[in-house]
Enzyme design. Structure first.
Site, PDB file in Angstrom:
ATOM      1  N   THR A  11      27.565   9.690  39.356  1.00 33.45           N
ATOM      2  CA  THR A  11      27.310   8.524  38.520  1.00 33.45           C
ATOM      3  C   THR A  11      25.864   8.440  38.049  1.00 33.45           C
ATOM      4  O   THR A  11      25.583   7.763  37.068  1.00 33.45           O
ATOM      5  CB  THR A  11      27.651   7.269  39.318  1.00 33.45           C
ATOM      6  OG1 THR A  11      27.124   7.439  40.645  1.00 33.45           O
ATOM      7  CG2 THR A  11      29.149   7.077  39.436  1.00 33.45           C
ATOM      8  N   GLU A  35      32.992   1.174  36.182  1.00 38.41           N
ATOM      9  CA  GLU A  35      34.419   0.901  35.992  1.00 38.41           C
ATOM     10  C   GLU A  35      34.753   0.190  34.678  1.00 38.41           C
ATOM     11  O   GLU A  35      35.866   0.329  34.184  1.00 38.41           O
ATOM     12  CB  GLU A  35      34.942   0.078  37.186  1.00 38.41           C
ATOM     13  CG  GLU A  35      34.182   0.486  38.422  1.00 38.41           C
ATOM     14  CD  GLU A  35      34.875   0.340  39.758  1.00 38.41           C
ATOM     15  OE1 GLU A  35      34.261  -0.288  40.609  1.00 38.41           O
ATOM     16  OE2 GLU A  35      35.988   0.843  39.959  1.00 38.41           O
TER      17      GLU A  35
HETATM   18 MO1  MOS Z   1      35.355   2.882  42.798  1.00 39.77          MO
HETATM   19  S1  MOS Z   1      37.438   2.787  42.825  1.00 39.77           S
HETATM   20  O1  MOS Z   1      35.057   1.337  43.515  1.00 39.77           O
HETATM   21  O2  MOS Z   1      34.960   4.155  43.817  1.00 39.77           O
END
Ligand code: MOS
Length: 744
Positions: free
Chosen positions: A472, A710
């Site tokens: 990420t 997300e």
């Molecule tokens: Mo994400 S599903 O909170 O790793």
């Protein structure tokens, strides 16, 4: 002005990753390493009647075969098997007894000197089962749905709010109504990196464990509790993770098996699951939802009903927040929710990118589109008409919500105003063109975390926290925050993570890592700057002897007077004056509850999508998509964009391709490989455009940043489904939308 925060810095770990220097859990080699191969149950429910390992044991190179018959006694209480992300219930215990609870359950671990011998030996193990009838079909069992047990997790995953107003009455009285059922299938996380654990058995019996995990401390907790070992004897490291998406939020059974084998054999052991075995643990649960929307003729939403039935295992009650989002995005005053689960003979479902969020909002935002067509209103206009600045569930204002700006900028970039309202009106030869849109929402949470900052004797800064970087950009963003706070070039900052010995941080998930760990990094660097100033002030002949902290700033590796930058002391001089020792600080950062509790805190998105549907073949192509995101302060536009793009690609996958298909006669997933588990390839992905709208938020956390992991996926599937309706006039309420569903 900031120097590093908000800049599109390249990933600090990029070179290590592309040159292969970055090591993943399965790449740490130690002398005399041996290998475990897992045997998976071929039945779904029943028990092992007989297990014959004699042939396998006689093979040269086979060291041991672990089954329920020779598994040592381990922790007894369920509590010991609970990790930080465990739902209520009784966590699965590998090799505990002869019982089979789901298809693919690990039933034996063959340990051999090579992977090849272990795998071959596994094929020689003969198992006889006593089979019992199983139930794996959610559609067939939905009448058995019941309320889930709520546990500690409900803090992060609140159950549905209580009803408010009078849904029945207002819905029945509403002149325009939508009532429909939406279904989506099971998905399995399939990160490129397989699940693997390498356990290094140290001479004194201590373990150094390289695990694929979204939280090294979580795996440490699990191992020390289950195997009754002191924390200090279990070190878990996970410096790099090749994707996870939620699948590594809980310790998976290869960790248990590798530790078990290492302790019994007193040797270093690696256990790698195969790609097919990636389908033998957590997954995004199939869900059946019912939406009811009632509106007045001008489009004002009056009544809302959102109900979801989802699957869980027979041993744990996995839940996710599916229905609550409706009352957070829309303001009707007459609302009813319901959320139930059906225990099936499957493994416990598991959080997957925007768990519950993308599920609930896919259904909600398709229903809103249906309402727009019943009202003969533009879908964007309907959403603007029902815009709310409050979270109606909590009756709280949003700490910030620039969704209106997302609508405006997204629509403009996409060219939404050129849309023909009528379905099937934008044809190009045999291709039907459709434009659809949807809204997204996700949490902007902050948790507690610790971090350490050290100004080392060489004048460089080392900052650390036991968080994870699952691709990420955590390494990069934390480096930026530290560099910014202490006025140091990023090249002089080293950020460390993925090690249970570092200051404690929660599992990396829920899009909370920048807010949570970033705030800890900011706090510890601020504290270090105060300590450094004190040292500088106390140096003999210090130019700061009669100055206070508020009169100085940190820039160019030095402390200098704000009023006269020429008056400065370099950080190297400060650390030199510390008697040859590094200067260190450790701090904890906690969310400011007093400040936060009066606000709802969320990210928002508006997504606009164009599809082409081949009228004869039913093939769908997402030709372009625009995602406008309100995510607070953007720490790094480059890594942020990557997060959103990744979510958009997955949204395309969820809408059109991805589904784990089970043969319920056997209770087994049939497409348990990357050939048949369809995901988009490069040829499926076209123009993806990301807009970050300005959003200032002083409540959400000290950085003003909201997580972006997300929100990128949440609105995509509905926008695609809505675009397909616009293209074809067909409303498909089942995801993924396969071509057979379009042709029928
Ligand atoms: Mo994400 S599903 O909170 O790793």
């Amino acid at each position: 002005m900031t120097q590093y925060i908000g800049k599109p810095l390249n990933r600090v770990d990029g070179v290590d990753k592309v040159t292969g220097k970055a090591k993943y859990a399965g790449e740490f080699n130690v002398p005399d390493l041996v290998y475990g191969y897992v045997i998976s149950s071929s039945i779904t429910k029943g028990k092992i009647a007989r297990i014959d390992t004699a042939d396998a044991r006689s093979l040269e190179g086979v060291l041991e075969i672990f089954t329920h018959e020779n598994r040592p006694k381990l922790a007894w209480f369920d509590m010991s098997y609970k990790d930080q992300n465990a739902p209520p219930g009784s966590p699965f215990r590998p090799l505990e007894d002869a019982r089979i609870k789901y298809n693919g359950q690990p039933v034996a671990l063959v340990v051999a000197e090579t992977v090849e011998v272990a795998r071959y030996a596994a094929s020689l193990v003969q198992i006889e089962y006593e089979e019992e009838p199983h139930e794996t079909d959610l559609q067939a069992t939905k009448s058995k749905a019941r309320k889930p047990e709520s546990g500690l997790m409900s803090l992060l995953k609140p159950p549905p709010p209580k009803p408010r107003g009078n849904f029945e009455g207002e819905f029945n009285a509403a002149p325009v109504q939508v009532s429909a059922q939406y279904v989506h299938g099971i998905e399995h996380h399939n990160p490129m990196e397989l699940f693997v654990t390498t356990v290094v058995y140290e001479r004194n019996g201590k373990l150094t464990i390289y695990d694929k995990t979204q939280g090294a401390p979580n795996s440490q907790l699990y191992v020390s509790q289950v195997f009754n070992m002191p924390f200090s004897d279990v070190r878990v490291m996970s410096p790099y993770v090749g994707g996870a998406f939620g699948s590594a939020l809980r310790p998976q059974y290869q960790l248990f098996l590798a530790v078990l084998a290492a302790r019994q054999l007193k040797r270093s052991v690696r256990v790698t699951l195969t790609r097919q075995q990636m389908f033998t643990f957590g997954h995004r649960p199939a869900t059946i939802q019912t939406l009811g929307l009632g509106a007045s003729a001008d489009g004002t939403m009056k009544a809302l009903y959102h109900d979801a039935i989802s699957e869980t295992s027979q041993f744990e009650d996995y839940t996710e927040t599916v229905v609550n989002w409706s009352g957070m995005l829309y303001p009707p005053e007459n609302v009813r929710y319901d959320y139930k689960v059906v225990p099936l003979d499957v493994y416990t479902p598991l959080d997957m990118r925007a768990p519950g969020g993308v599920t609930g909002i896919s259904a909600l935002e398709m229903a809103v589109d249906e309402l727009a067509y019943k009202l003969q209103m533009d879908p964007l206009e309907l959403r603007l008409k029902n815009y709310t600045n409050r979270d109606m569930n909590e009756d709280l204002p949003y700490s910030s919500k620039e969704l209106r700006e997302c609508f405006r900028q997204g629509a403009e970039r996409f060219g939404w105003s050129n849309r023909n309202y009528e379905p099937r009106s934008m044809r190009n030869g045999h291709l039907l063109i459709g434009w659809g849109m949807a809204t997204g929402i996700w949490d902007a949470t902050q948790g507690p975390a610790r971090a350490e900052a050290v100004l080392m004797v060489n004048g460089k800064l080392r900052v650390s926290s036991a968080t994870a970087d699952i691709g990420t950009g955590t390494y990069t963003v934390m480096t930026q925050i530290a560099a910014e706070t202490l006025g140091m070039p990023v090249e002089d900052v080293l950020f460390k993570l993925g090690d249970s010995e570092l200051p404690l941080a929660p599992i990396e998930g829920g899009s909370w890592t920048v807010a949570t760990v970033g705030s800890a990094v900011k706090t510890v660097c601020e504290n270090l700057s105060k300590t450094l100033f004190k040292l500088a002030k106390n140096m003999p002949g210090s130019p700061f002897s009669n100055k206070s902290f508020s009169q100085v700033e940190f820039a160019n590796k030095a402390i200098r007077l704000k009023s006269d930058p020429a008056v400065m002391v370099s950080l190297q001089t400060v650390v030199d004056s510390n008697g040859g020792r590094a200067v260190r600080e450790t701090s904890t950062s906690m969310p400011n509850m007093l400040k936060q509790r009066n606000y709802a805190r969320n990210t928002h998105s508006a997504v606009f999508v164009e599809v082409q549907v081949d009228e004869e073949l039913g093939a769908v192509k997402v030709t372009r998509a625009v995602s406008a995101i309100a995510g607070g302060r953007i720490m790094n536009p480059k890594t942020a964009r990557s997060q959103i793009i990744g979510g958009m690609v997955w949204g395309i996958s969820k809408a059109l391709e991805e589904e784990s298909v089970m043969d319920h006669r056997f209770g087994r997933f049939m497409n348990h490989n990357l050939a048949e588990y369809h995901v988009p390839v490069n040829a499926d992905i076209h123009e993806l455009d990301v807009i970050f709208v300005d959003e200032v938020d002083t409540i959400v956390n000290p950085l003003g940043a909201k997580g972006l992991g997300e929100i990128g996926i949440v609105a995509m599937p509905a926008a695609i489904g809505n675009a397909i309706f616009h293209a074809t006039g067909k409303r498909i309420r089942e995801l993924p939308i396969h071509l057979d569903r379009l042709l029928s």
